[in-house]
Design a protein around this motif. Sequence first.
Motif, short mmCIF file in Angstrom:
data_model
loop_
_atom_site.label_atom_id
_atom_site.label_comp_id
_atom_site.label_asym_id
_atom_site.label_seq_id
_atom_site.Cartn_x
_atom_site.Cartn_y
_atom_site.Cartn_z
N ASN A 12 8.17 12.74 -10.49
CA ASN A 12 8.41 12.66 -11.93
C ASN A 12 9.91 12.47 -12.16
N GLY A 13 10.30 11.24 -12.44
CA GLY A 13 11.72 10.93 -12.58
C GLY A 13 12.36 11.62 -13.77
N VAL A 14 13.57 12.08 -13.57
CA VAL A 14 14.33 12.64 -14.70
C VAL A 14 14.60 11.51 -15.70
N THR A 15 14.86 10.31 -15.19
CA THR A 15 15.05 9.15 -16.06
C THR A 15 13.74 8.81 -16.79
N ARG A 16 12.62 8.94 -16.06
CA ARG A 16 11.30 8.72 -16.66
C ARG A 16 11.11 9.65 -17.86
N LEU A 17 11.44 10.93 -17.69
CA LEU A 17 11.29 11.90 -18.77
C LEU A 17 12.20 11.56 -19.95
N SER A 18 13.44 11.19 -19.64
CA SER A 18 14.38 10.82 -20.72
C SER A 18 13.88 9.60 -21.47
N VAL A 19 13.38 8.61 -20.72
CA VAL A 19 12.90 7.38 -21.36
C VAL A 19 11.68 7.67 -22.22
N LEU A 20 10.79 8.55 -21.75
CA LEU A 20 9.62 8.93 -22.55
C LEU A 20 10.07 9.54 -23.88
N GLU A 21 11.06 10.43 -23.81
CA GLU A 21 11.55 11.08 -25.02
C GLU A 21 12.28 10.09 -25.92
N GLU A 23 -7.11 3.76 -4.71
CA GLU A 23 -7.99 3.33 -5.82
C GLU A 23 -7.52 2.03 -6.46
N GLY A 24 -6.38 1.50 -5.95
CA GLY A 24 -5.90 0.23 -6.48
C GLY A 24 -4.95 0.35 -7.65
N TYR A 25 -4.41 1.56 -7.87
CA TYR A 25 -3.45 1.75 -8.96
C TYR A 25 -2.02 1.90 -8.43
N VAL A 26 -1.07 1.38 -9.17
CA VAL A 26 0.34 1.53 -8.83
C VAL A 26 0.72 3.00 -8.98
N THR A 27 1.37 3.56 -7.95
CA THR A 27 1.89 4.92 -8.12
C THR A 27 3.31 4.81 -8.69
N PRO A 41 0.84 -1.21 0.00
CA PRO A 41 0.00 0.00 0.00
C PRO A 41 0.87 1.25 0.00
N ASP A 42 0.44 2.27 -0.73
CA ASP A 42 1.15 3.56 -0.72
C ASP A 42 0.65 4.34 0.49
N ILE A 43 1.54 4.50 1.49
CA ILE A 43 1.13 5.19 2.73
C ILE A 43 1.74 6.59 2.81
N ARG A 44 2.21 7.13 1.66
CA ARG A 44 2.87 8.44 1.66
C ARG A 44 1.87 9.59 1.69
N TRP A 45 2.40 10.80 1.69
CA TRP A 45 1.56 12.00 1.71
C TRP A 45 1.08 12.36 0.31
N GLN A 46 0.41 13.53 0.19
CA GLN A 46 -0.22 13.86 -1.09
C GLN A 46 0.61 14.80 -1.95
N ARG A 47 1.91 14.93 -1.64
CA ARG A 47 2.80 15.76 -2.45
C ARG A 47 4.06 14.99 -2.85
N CYS A 48 3.84 13.83 -3.44
CA CYS A 48 4.98 12.99 -3.83
C CYS A 48 5.78 13.57 -4.99
N ASP A 49 5.26 14.67 -5.59
CA ASP A 49 6.00 15.38 -6.65
C ASP A 49 7.17 16.16 -6.08
N ILE A 50 7.16 16.40 -4.77
CA ILE A 50 8.26 17.12 -4.11
C ILE A 50 9.30 16.10 -3.67
N LYS A 51 10.56 16.33 -4.04
CA LYS A 51 11.61 15.36 -3.69
C LYS A 51 12.13 15.65 -2.28
N SER A 52 11.28 15.33 -1.30
CA SER A 52 11.57 15.62 0.11
C SER A 52 12.53 14.59 0.69
N VAL A 53 13.36 15.05 1.65
CA VAL A 53 14.26 14.10 2.34
C VAL A 53 13.50 13.24 3.34
N ALA A 54 12.25 13.59 3.62
CA ALA A 54 11.42 12.79 4.54
C ALA A 54 10.95 11.54 3.80
N LEU A 55 11.65 10.44 4.02
CA LEU A 55 11.46 9.25 3.18
C LEU A 55 11.05 8.01 3.97
#
Length: 295
Positions: free
Chosen positions: A208-217, A177-181, A139-153
């Motif tokens: 949003n991974g920098v590698t994710r963006l590179s791989v998309l491109e 909702e049952g989807y992989v984040t 289960p994803d038990i994180r907060w609602q701002r996973c777009d921020i690369k916080s050191v709180a991990l």
Amino acid sequence: MGMARIAYVNGQYVPHRNAAVHVEDRGYQFGDGVYEVFAVMGGKLIGEQGHLDRLAHSLSELRIKWPLSRAALMVAVKEIVRRNHVRNGLVYLQVTRGVAPRDHPFPVHSKSALVITARKSAPMDKDALRTGVDVITIPDIRWQRCDIKSVALLPNVLGKQQARDANAFEAWQVDDEGYVTEGTSTNAWIVTTDGNLVTRNASTSILNGVTRLSVLEAATEAGIDIMERPFTPEEALAAREAFITSSTSHVKAVTRIDGQSIGNGHVGELTNRVLDAYVEYMETHGGPRTTDTWN
Ligand code: PLP
């Protein structure tokens, strides 16, 4: 033996073994800070602009001041790479809200703290990347701002340990909702039975991974069909292929999810094409070209 590792701490280049921040640093007290991890490949910093733009996003969302200008910060990053003789490895950069008497609200006066370290690693080994790894789902038990690369991990740390305890490499987190984040330190990808490459769309639910963006491109350039949308663990289990991406893992094949083989149980053909396209893309462009959208 060898030379001493050097770390950058608030304007000083110091021996790594003596590198320290104050006990009242808000990063230590509250996890009030952000970070970036850059890969170094063949002496070159990968995705420099992407990491800087994402750092800008993280800092501005948390209203943490830049510790230095972007340009000065990159000078320090490159100096740490140089002083540690890193040709292949990682650069870790952390910015916190700085030192202040412990109290939750932002301090009126604070100076952002900056730490930069570098570590050597073996050069990218395509054959090793083509060895599949296991992932589990949690289960994803994180907060609602996973777009921020916080050191709180903490949720990521607990999730990765759960993976290790299950002899798996990564844990894919599943939302309400049952989807992989995403993974605990990687983005998640599948190849559907129709041959579509699928990864979750960028939002506040994932980093949003920098590698994710590179791989998309890179995949787009290679003519591969891509869909950015959420997928379920059930869809992943029925998928033809799966893999993960990050600055540390690059493009790494996943051959088992929750103990069940994916596709034929071997590293997928499209996964191999994506890895090749990614490596070529890095050699040509050094990182993603679209780097101004972080959620
Ligand atoms: N998702 C999470 C939660 C991460 O921590 C990371 C990297 O550490 C990633 C994804 C991958 O991001 P990148 O490709 O920029 O390394």
